[in-house]
Design an enzyme around this catalytic site. Structure first.
Site, mmCIF file in Angstrom:
data_model
loop_
_atom_site.group_PDB
_atom_site.id
_atom_site.type_symbol
_atom_site.label_atom_id
_atom_site.label_comp_id
_atom_site.label_asym_id
_atom_site.label_seq_id
_atom_site.Cartn_x
_atom_site.Cartn_y
_atom_site.Cartn_z
ATOM 1 N N TYR A 33 -13.925 52.773 -48.049
ATOM 2 C CA TYR A 33 -14.004 51.298 -48.133
ATOM 3 C C TYR A 33 -12.998 50.645 -47.180
ATOM 4 O O TYR A 33 -11.896 50.253 -47.593
ATOM 5 C CB TYR A 33 -13.716 50.824 -49.565
ATOM 6 C CG TYR A 33 -14.642 51.402 -50.611
ATOM 7 C CD1 TYR A 33 -16.007 51.098 -50.616
ATOM 8 C CD2 TYR A 33 -14.159 52.242 -51.612
ATOM 9 C CE1 TYR A 33 -16.849 51.623 -51.580
ATOM 10 C CE2 TYR A 33 -15.001 52.774 -52.580
ATOM 11 C CZ TYR A 33 -16.341 52.459 -52.554
ATOM 12 O OH TYR A 33 -17.168 52.978 -53.508
ATOM 13 N N TRP A 39 -13.098 41.693 -55.941
ATOM 14 C CA TRP A 39 -12.316 41.868 -57.179
ATOM 15 C C TRP A 39 -11.221 42.906 -56.999
ATOM 16 O O TRP A 39 -10.193 42.836 -57.661
ATOM 17 C CB TRP A 39 -13.202 42.044 -58.413
ATOM 18 C CG TRP A 39 -13.932 43.315 -58.698
ATOM 19 C CD1 TRP A 39 -14.524 44.153 -57.808
ATOM 20 C CD2 TRP A 39 -14.191 43.876 -60.009
ATOM 21 N NE1 TRP A 39 -15.138 45.184 -58.470
ATOM 22 C CE2 TRP A 39 -14.962 45.039 -59.822
ATOM 23 C CE3 TRP A 39 -13.878 43.499 -61.317
ATOM 24 C CZ2 TRP A 39 -15.402 45.833 -60.882
ATOM 25 C CZ3 TRP A 39 -14.325 44.286 -62.373
ATOM 26 C CH2 TRP A 39 -15.069 45.432 -62.163
ATOM 27 N N ASP A 40 -11.416 43.836 -56.064
ATOM 28 C CA ASP A 40 -10.329 44.773 -55.757
ATOM 29 C C ASP A 40 -9.074 43.997 -55.343
ATOM 30 O O ASP A 40 -7.959 44.296 -55.774
ATOM 31 C CB ASP A 40 -10.698 45.706 -54.596
ATOM 32 C CG ASP A 40 -11.819 46.665 -54.931
ATOM 33 O OD1 ASP A 40 -12.925 46.180 -55.207
ATOM 34 O OD2 ASP A 40 -11.597 47.889 -54.921
ATOM 35 N N ASP A 167 -21.770 49.337 -59.953
ATOM 36 C CA ASP A 167 -22.956 49.446 -59.116
ATOM 37 C C ASP A 167 -24.153 50.158 -59.748
ATOM 38 O O ASP A 167 -25.270 49.662 -59.692
ATOM 39 C CB ASP A 167 -22.605 50.172 -57.808
ATOM 40 C CG ASP A 167 -21.432 49.524 -57.074
ATOM 41 O OD1 ASP A 167 -20.763 48.665 -57.651
ATOM 42 O OD2 ASP A 167 -21.196 49.889 -55.906
ATOM 43 N N ARG A 200 -21.919 59.912 -56.745
ATOM 44 C CA ARG A 200 -22.298 58.621 -56.156
ATOM 45 C C ARG A 200 -23.708 58.231 -56.633
ATOM 46 O O ARG A 200 -24.432 59.040 -57.191
ATOM 47 C CB ARG A 200 -22.304 58.741 -54.620
ATOM 48 C CG ARG A 200 -20.958 59.056 -53.996
ATOM 49 C CD ARG A 200 -20.018 57.873 -53.915
ATOM 50 N NE ARG A 200 -20.628 56.691 -53.316
ATOM 51 C CZ ARG A 200 -20.025 55.502 -53.258
ATOM 52 N NH1 ARG A 200 -18.816 55.339 -53.744
ATOM 53 N NH2 ARG A 200 -20.629 54.470 -52.712
ATOM 54 N N TRP A 353 -20.487 54.891 -62.253
ATOM 55 C CA TRP A 353 -20.376 53.996 -63.405
ATOM 56 C C TRP A 353 -21.246 54.436 -64.580
ATOM 57 O O TRP A 353 -21.535 53.651 -65.463
ATOM 58 C CB TRP A 353 -20.737 52.564 -62.990
ATOM 59 C CG TRP A 353 -19.693 51.946 -62.100
ATOM 60 C CD1 TRP A 353 -19.712 51.882 -60.733
ATOM 61 C CD2 TRP A 353 -18.454 51.330 -62.498
ATOM 62 N NE1 TRP A 353 -18.575 51.254 -60.262
ATOM 63 C CE2 TRP A 353 -17.793 50.902 -61.321
ATOM 64 C CE3 TRP A 353 -17.841 51.086 -63.737
ATOM 65 C CZ2 TRP A 353 -16.555 50.241 -61.347
ATOM 66 C CZ3 TRP A 353 -16.617 50.437 -63.755
ATOM 67 C CH2 TRP A 353 -15.989 50.026 -62.565
ATOM 68 N N GLU A 396 -10.299 57.106 -57.577
ATOM 69 C CA GLU A 396 -11.170 55.939 -57.758
ATOM 70 C C GLU A 396 -11.632 55.875 -59.223
ATOM 71 O O GLU A 396 -11.633 54.813 -59.829
ATOM 72 C CB GLU A 396 -12.373 56.057 -56.817
ATOM 73 C CG GLU A 396 -13.254 54.816 -56.784
ATOM 74 C CD GLU A 396 -14.416 54.947 -55.800
ATOM 75 O OE1 GLU A 396 -14.609 56.038 -55.224
ATOM 76 O OE2 GLU A 396 -15.139 53.953 -55.620
HETATM 77 C C1 GLC Z 1 -17.533 50.284 -55.533
HETATM 78 C C2 GLC Z 1 -17.307 49.762 -56.933
HETATM 79 C C3 GLC Z 1 -16.905 48.307 -56.858
HETATM 80 C C4 GLC Z 1 -15.680 48.141 -55.968
HETATM 81 C C5 GLC Z 1 -15.898 48.795 -54.590
HETATM 82 C C6 GLC Z 1 -14.630 48.882 -53.766
HETATM 83 O O1 GLC Z 1 -18.610 49.655 -54.916
HETATM 84 O O2 GLC Z 1 -18.430 49.932 -57.728
HETATM 85 O O3 GLC Z 1 -16.639 47.803 -58.136
HETATM 86 O O4 GLC Z 1 -15.361 46.819 -55.810
HETATM 87 O O5 GLC Z 1 -16.377 50.108 -54.750
HETATM 88 O O6 GLC Z 1 -13.620 49.560 -54.456
#
Ligand code: GLC
Length: 425
Positions: A33, A39-40, A167, A200, A353, A396
């Site tokens: 990422y 929200w992170d 997700d 994943r 999730w 994570e």
């Molecule tokens: C994944 C998670 C999401 C988060 C992102 C970055 O997509 O499901 O909640 O914001 O990763 O960490």
């Protein structure tokens, strides 16, 4: 955890966050990422508040510098070019100068800003940073209620599973079947280059994620049309609880700053949402359930989304029931809180999730339990989180049965949560 272990965990958490700091925003983790996630970033700021409070405000200010004109705050800001993530800016094609995605994420910002303010000893100086932010956050809250609740039901819908932040939750499976896959442009995933494919989402889910992105893109990302045009419209109790709590927190902060209009607007939204949330309560299961807005039916799926409402000021007897549900799950797994009920069909201990523990969710649940007077269960949830990082590092997410680290490593929000856990104990 001994005090020595806590001290060590604290130091390691700070170094994870610093290693992912890109100056004015923080990436969730290298490789998997490489941009700013909505929200992170808000959780990241809560962590930064413990060692660099000024930097914490910057994290949220950067996010809101990319708010759309209609009030939406996108779920990803693509600050830099990076080919290691898919879908990138050209797939979204939202037409912004600095590219962003075209969907949103759980509105933690209101809660986070109020917490930054509470943690600050010098209210006068942080008031200067808080004022413009609560104005922008209120625009976002207002956007939710117009764009994602056009019929004025009091609860907002997500139109893409990625918006939930959870997700591939089992909660979305049935509604997601309605999303076609014809016409999805050829693509190559990058997430599975960085993380174990078994941990994943599946290819079938990715096809549908992308179909929705293409569909919204074809509608010009016009939020006055997307809600009704989406075959996926789900009212998630967890998402709404975060919005309700954030409205309440922004209102509380606005009162302290003498911003009466902002306070009143947020109070009204929180009150309306809280009343409507009752419609999602399932007496049979002792928790909340999602609602499929297309069919009008509750979704019979026992996930963490139905426990997260404890983060909002729900009635105390409901919070007690939620504490009971968590205790039940604790008899089946070693670590709390699994993202799906381990006794339910579909539970998968390592798949993202659909079962694993996520520390940010533990954070929200523990905070809510505490506020509801469920201190003992809150402690258990926090202890589980700390044990996990002690045995498996800043992952994570984690397998709730044996604590195995899953997904990406050196994860920012996991580290941020740990700082909050340790410092508030
Ligand atoms: C994944 C998670 C999401 C988060 C992102 C970055 O997509 O499901 O909640 O914001 O990763 O960490």
């Amino acid at each position: 955890m001994t005090p020595e272990q806590k001290k060590d965990a604290y130091k390691r958490a700070v170094s994870v966050i610093k290693a992912n700091d890109r100056g004015s925003y923080t990436i969730p983790t290298k490789g998997l990422y490489p941009f700013q996630w909505n929200w992170d970033s808000c959780f990241t700021a809560l962590g930064q508040a413990h060692f660099d409070p000024a930097r914490a405000w910057t994290e949220i200010e950067t996010l809101f510098a990319h708010q759309w004109d209609d009030g939406m705050v996108p779920h990803i800001v693509f600050h830099v070019y990076d080919d290691g993530y898919f879908p990138g800016p050209t797939v979204w094609n939202t037409g912004r100068e600095i590219a962003t995605s075209g969907i949103t994420q759980p509105p933690v910002a209101g809660y986070a800003v109020a917490r930054l303010f509470d943690l600050s000893p010098d209210k006068n100086s942080v008031a200067r940073r808080a004022r413009p932010l609560i104005d922008k956050i209120t625009r976002w809250h207002r956007w939710f209620h117009s764009a994602r609740d056009p019929a004025g039901e009091g609860l907002v819908a997500i139109i893409h599973p990625w918006e939930s932040g959870r997700d591939n939750s089992i909660d979305w499976d049935t509604a997601f079947e309605r999303v076609p896959t014809e016409g999805v442009e050829p693509y190559r995933r990058r997430d599975t280059d960085h993380a174990d494919p078994e941990q994943r989402p599946t290819k079938a889910q990715y096809d549908r994620y992308l179909w929705l992105v293409q569909h919204f893109r074809a509608l010009g990302w016009d939020n006055s049309r997307l809600h009704d045009a989406s075959p996926f419209r789900v009212v998630d109790p967890g998402f709404n609880a975060i919005l309700i709590r954030s409205c309440g927190e922004v209102a509380r902060l606005a009162r302290q700053l003498g911003e009466t209009a902002i306070a009143e607007e947020n109070e009204a939204l929180a009150e309306k949402g809280l009343a409507a949330l009752e419609r999602l309560w399932s007496a049979e299961h002792g928790q909340y359930l999602g609602l499929d807005r297309v069919t009008g039916k509750l979704i019979d799926s026992l996930s963490i989304g139905g426990l997260m409402p404890v983060f909002a000021p729900i009635p105390l007897h409901r919070a007690a029931a939620i504490a009971g549900r968590i205790a039940e799950m604790g008899e089946k797994v070693r670590y709390l809180v699994p993202s799906h009920d381990p006794a339910a069909a579909g539970f998968d201990a390592r798949r993202y999730w659909r079962g694993p523990v996520w520390l940010v969710v533990n954070y929200l649940i523990a905070d809510g339990l505490r506020r509801a007077g469920r201190e003992a269960m809150a402690e258990k949830v926090i202890e589980s989180g700390l044990e996990l990082i002690f045995s498996s590092g800043f992952a994570e997410y984690y397998d709730p049965t044996d604590g195995t680290a899953c997904g990406g490593g050196q994860f920012t929000w996991t580290a941020a949560t740990v700082l909050e856990f340790i410092d508030s104990k």
